[in-house]
Motif scaffolding. Sequence first.
Motif, short mmCIF file in Angstrom:
data_model
loop_
_atom_site.label_atom_id
_atom_site.label_comp_id
_atom_site.label_asym_id
_atom_site.label_seq_id
_atom_site.Cartn_x
_atom_site.Cartn_y
_atom_site.Cartn_z
N VAL A 1 111.75 -63.16 -12.43
CA VAL A 1 112.98 -62.54 -12.94
C VAL A 1 113.30 -61.24 -12.20
CG1 VAL A 1 114.16 -61.65 -14.96
CG2 VAL A 1 112.59 -63.57 -15.20
N LEU A 2 112.32 -60.34 -12.13
CA LEU A 2 112.58 -59.06 -11.48
C LEU A 2 112.50 -59.14 -9.96
CD1 LEU A 2 110.64 -56.55 -13.75
CD2 LEU A 2 113.04 -57.16 -13.82
N MET A 3 111.82 -60.17 -9.44
CA MET A 3 111.64 -60.32 -8.00
C MET A 3 110.95 -59.10 -7.39
SD MET A 3 113.09 -63.09 -6.67
CE MET A 3 113.74 -64.44 -7.58
N LEU A 4 109.91 -58.66 -8.05
CA LEU A 4 109.14 -57.53 -7.52
C LEU A 4 107.85 -58.04 -6.89
CD1 LEU A 4 109.47 -54.91 -10.38
CD2 LEU A 4 110.70 -55.00 -8.24
N GLY A 5 107.29 -57.23 -6.00
CA GLY A 5 106.01 -57.57 -5.40
C GLY A 5 106.08 -58.83 -4.55
N MET A 6 107.17 -58.96 -3.75
CA MET A 6 107.35 -60.19 -2.99
C MET A 6 106.34 -60.34 -1.84
SD MET A 6 109.63 -62.25 -4.07
CE MET A 6 109.27 -61.98 -5.77
N GLY B 1 111.17 -51.22 -3.38
CA GLY B 1 109.80 -51.06 -2.91
C GLY B 1 109.31 -52.30 -2.19
N LYS B 2 108.06 -52.26 -1.80
CA LYS B 2 107.51 -53.39 -1.05
C LYS B 2 107.50 -54.67 -1.86
CE LYS B 2 105.41 -53.16 3.08
NZ LYS B 2 104.75 -54.06 3.93
N THR C 1 82.82 -60.42 -5.46
CA THR C 1 83.57 -61.64 -5.10
C THR C 1 83.93 -61.57 -3.62
OG1 THR C 1 85.62 -60.58 -5.73
CG2 THR C 1 84.58 -61.96 -7.39
N GLN C 2 82.88 -61.67 -2.79
CA GLN C 2 83.08 -61.41 -1.37
C GLN C 2 84.04 -62.40 -0.71
OE1 GLN C 2 79.45 -61.29 0.83
NE2 GLN C 2 80.34 -60.11 2.48
N ASP C 3 83.90 -63.68 -1.07
CA ASP C 3 84.76 -64.70 -0.46
C ASP C 3 86.23 -64.41 -0.73
OD1 ASP C 3 82.63 -65.96 0.55
OD2 ASP C 3 82.52 -67.53 -0.98
N LEU C 4 86.52 -64.14 -2.01
CA LEU C 4 87.90 -63.88 -2.39
C LEU C 4 88.43 -62.63 -1.68
CD1 LEU C 4 90.21 -64.81 -4.20
CD2 LEU C 4 89.37 -63.25 -5.95
N ALA C 5 87.58 -61.59 -1.59
CA ALA C 5 88.00 -60.35 -0.93
C ALA C 5 88.35 -60.62 0.52
CB ALA C 5 86.91 -59.30 -1.04
N GLU C 6 87.57 -61.49 1.17
CA GLU C 6 87.87 -61.81 2.56
C GLU C 6 89.15 -62.60 2.69
OE1 GLU C 6 84.46 -63.62 4.37
OE2 GLU C 6 83.33 -61.75 4.19
N GLN C 7 89.37 -63.53 1.73
CA GLN C 7 90.61 -64.31 1.73
C GLN C 7 91.84 -63.42 1.59
OE1 GLN C 7 91.58 -67.86 1.37
NE2 GLN C 7 89.76 -68.10 2.63
N LEU C 8 91.78 -62.48 0.66
CA LEU C 8 92.95 -61.65 0.39
C LEU C 8 93.13 -60.58 1.45
CD1 LEU C 8 92.71 -61.31 -3.47
CD2 LEU C 8 94.02 -62.93 -2.13
N GLY C 9 92.03 -60.15 2.07
CA GLY C 9 92.09 -59.24 3.21
C GLY C 9 92.88 -57.98 2.92
N VAL C 10 93.86 -57.74 3.80
CA VAL C 10 94.58 -56.47 3.75
C VAL C 10 95.45 -56.34 2.51
CG1 VAL C 10 96.63 -57.23 4.98
CG2 VAL C 10 95.86 -54.88 5.24
N TYR C 11 95.69 -57.45 1.81
CA TYR C 11 96.60 -57.37 0.67
C TYR C 11 95.98 -56.67 -0.53
CZ TYR C 11 99.82 -59.96 3.38
OH TYR C 11 100.66 -60.32 4.38
N ILE C 12 94.66 -56.50 -0.54
CA ILE C 12 94.08 -55.71 -1.64
C ILE C 12 94.40 -54.23 -1.48
CG2 ILE C 12 91.96 -55.14 -2.87
CD1 ILE C 12 90.82 -57.77 -1.95
N PRO C 13 94.11 -53.59 -0.31
CA PRO C 13 94.55 -52.20 -0.17
C PRO C 13 96.06 -52.04 -0.37
CG PRO C 13 93.24 -52.88 1.74
CD PRO C 13 93.29 -54.04 0.82
N LEU C 14 96.80 -53.06 -0.01
CA LEU C 14 98.27 -52.95 -0.12
C LEU C 14 98.75 -52.95 -1.56
CD1 LEU C 14 99.73 -55.05 2.82
CD2 LEU C 14 99.85 -52.60 2.46
N ILE C 15 97.86 -53.21 -2.53
CA ILE C 15 98.28 -53.11 -3.93
C ILE C 15 98.79 -51.70 -4.22
CG2 ILE C 15 97.46 -53.23 -6.33
CD1 ILE C 15 95.48 -55.31 -5.51
N VAL C 16 98.29 -50.71 -3.44
CA VAL C 16 98.73 -49.32 -3.62
C VAL C 16 100.26 -49.23 -3.60
CG1 VAL C 16 98.66 -47.01 -2.68
CG2 VAL C 16 96.64 -48.44 -2.57
N VAL C 17 100.87 -49.93 -2.65
CA VAL C 17 102.32 -49.81 -2.52
C VAL C 17 103.05 -50.96 -3.21
CG1 VAL C 17 102.36 -48.42 -0.46
CG2 VAL C 17 102.13 -50.88 -0.26
N ASN C 18 102.33 -51.73 -4.04
CA ASN C 18 102.98 -52.80 -4.79
C ASN C 18 104.02 -52.20 -5.73
OD1 ASN C 18 103.56 -54.78 -6.80
ND2 ASN C 18 101.76 -55.90 -6.10
#
Lengths: 313, 247
Positions: free
Chosen positions: B20-25, B246-247, B91-108
Amino acid sequence: MSELYHVSSSPHVRSKDTTGRIMLYVLIALLPATIFGIVNFGYRALVLILVTIASCVCSEWVYNRITHKKNTIKDLSAVVTGLLLALNLPATLPWWEALIGGVFAIIVVKMLFGGLGQNFMNPALGARCFLLIAFAADMTNFAIDSYSGATPLAAIRAGESVNTMDMLIGRIGGTIGETSVLCILLGAIILILLGVITLRIPGTYLVTFSLFMLIFGGHGLDMQYLVAELCGGGLMLGAFFMATDYVTSPITPGGQIIYGICLGVLTGLFRVFGANAEGVSFAIILSNLLVPIIEKITIPRAFGEIREVTKHE
Amino acid sequence: MKKYTERLYNGIIKENPTFVLMLGMCPTLAVTTGAMNGLGMGLSTTVVLVLANLLISAFRKVIPNGVRMPAYIVIVASLVTIVEFIMKAYTQDLAEQLGVYIPLIVVNCIILGRAESYASKNEVLPSIFDGIGMGLGFTLGLTCIGIVREILGAGQLFGHQILSLSWFTPITIFVMAPGAFLVLAVLVAVMNIVRSKMEAKGKPLAKPSGCLTGDCSGCGQADLCTGKSGVQETVAAADPQADKEGK
C-alpha cells in the motif's frame, strides 16, 4: 442534389487503409518466410505458429472481455504479433513456453499499456526477450534434424567459416522465420510495393550495421564475413518486419533515420562486443524505448511557426 | 487495548508498507529471490523497527527538532550494527545471502518514516506496537513475493523442491531482477482488486488515507485531510512526501 448539400465534418477524403487491411498486407508478406520455416523445420514449426497465434488472439479477446472494452481482435494485429513471435522462436521450443510468450506479448506488453497504438515496445519482440531470459536453454536450442551444429552466427564467432549460399536460401539452423533471407526479402518487396513500409528504417539500419561491422568487426574488408553477418540471425526479419512496426517506430522522416542508425549501432555493439552471438531483438526493443525522445527532437515545424531561440549561457 | 490492535491491523493490512505505502522498495526488489530471504530480511527489519520506535519514542522530548534526523540515524545505525553482528554469529548463511542489504536497513525508509510520522509523536507502548505491525506487514509482503518468485523461478519453497524438475522447467526470469518487478506489480494489483471488491460490497478495507480512530498523528496524509479530528495538533506531519522519497 441532396449529396451536394450534405454537410459533414472533416475528414472528407478517406483512405481505404484500415488497421485490419495493413495487418493483412503484413501477414501476406510474412507468408513466404512462414511457409519456408514450416518446410524447413517440419510440423513442430507449424504447431508453434498455431499455438502463438491462438494464444495471442485469445488473450486479447479475454482481456477485452474482462475489462469490458470493445473487442479489437478483428484488426488482426494480434494475429501478426503471434505470427512474428513464432517466427522468432526455435522450432524445438516446448509448446507451452510459446503459449506463455503469446500471453505475455499481448497482456503485459500491449494491453496493459492501453492496447494497439499505446504499446511502448514491439509485443512480439518483448515476448521473445522475456522467453530468452526465462527459458534461456530452450530458446537457444537450435538442434533439429539435419541442423545439429551451431548457428552460422555462433560459428562465425567461433572463427569457423560458413556457407553464405546456404544462409541466403535458408538451409541453416535458427529460429523458424529468420533463416531464409530470400523469402524475407520477397516479403519486404511486397510490403514496399504495397506502400506499407518505406526503405528509410531498414535501409539506414542495414547500412549503419554494415559500416559498423566493417570498422569494428575485426575482419577488415572481408565481403564474405559482411554478407554472412547481414544474412545471419534475425537481422533481415528484424529490419523489415519488426523495426518498421508503426506503433513503436518514429513517424517523422528524420526520426526514422536517427532510429535506423541507433538500431545499426546497437546491433553491431551487441554482436561484436556482447556476450551473445545475436543482438537484433535487444537492439530493437531498446531503440523502441528511445522513440518518444527521437520524435520530440525531430517534430517538424508548423507553417509560419517561429522556433524559440534557446539561450546558451 | 483497542489502540494497540489497531496499530497491528494498520501495519499489516491497512497501510501495508510493501503493497500500500510502497516503502522500502530496494530490499523488496533485491533480496526476495526466495521465501527464506524475504522472511529473514523482513524479520531483521522488524527487530530494528521495533527497537528504533521504542528508543525514538522514549527520547522524543530530549531530541531537539533541528537535529532529529541525525539523531534518528544514529539510533537506527547502532541497532542495525547489533542486528548484523548477531545475524553473522548465529545465522551465517542467511547473513551471506542478504549481504549488503542488512547494513542498508539503516536507510530503509520504513524505519525513518515511522520514526518521523509516529514514534516521535506518540507514547512508547503504541510506538512499539506500530513497529511490530509495520514490521510484520513488511515481512508478509517480502515473504509473499519471495514465495511466488521461488516457486516459479526454481520450483522450490523455503529451499525444498516442491515441483519436480522432471516435468517443471524453472522460469528463471523470476529469480532475476525483472521478475521482482513483475511479481510485485501483480501482487499489488491483486491487493487493489480485493480492496475495490470489498468497497463494492460496502465493507471497505479502510482506505490507506482514511482514518479509523481520528488519530491524525500516525497518518501520512494528515495535512491533506479535510476532516481532522483536532485531537492532536499535527504540524510535524507537514511533509507526507518525505516518507515516500527515501530509499
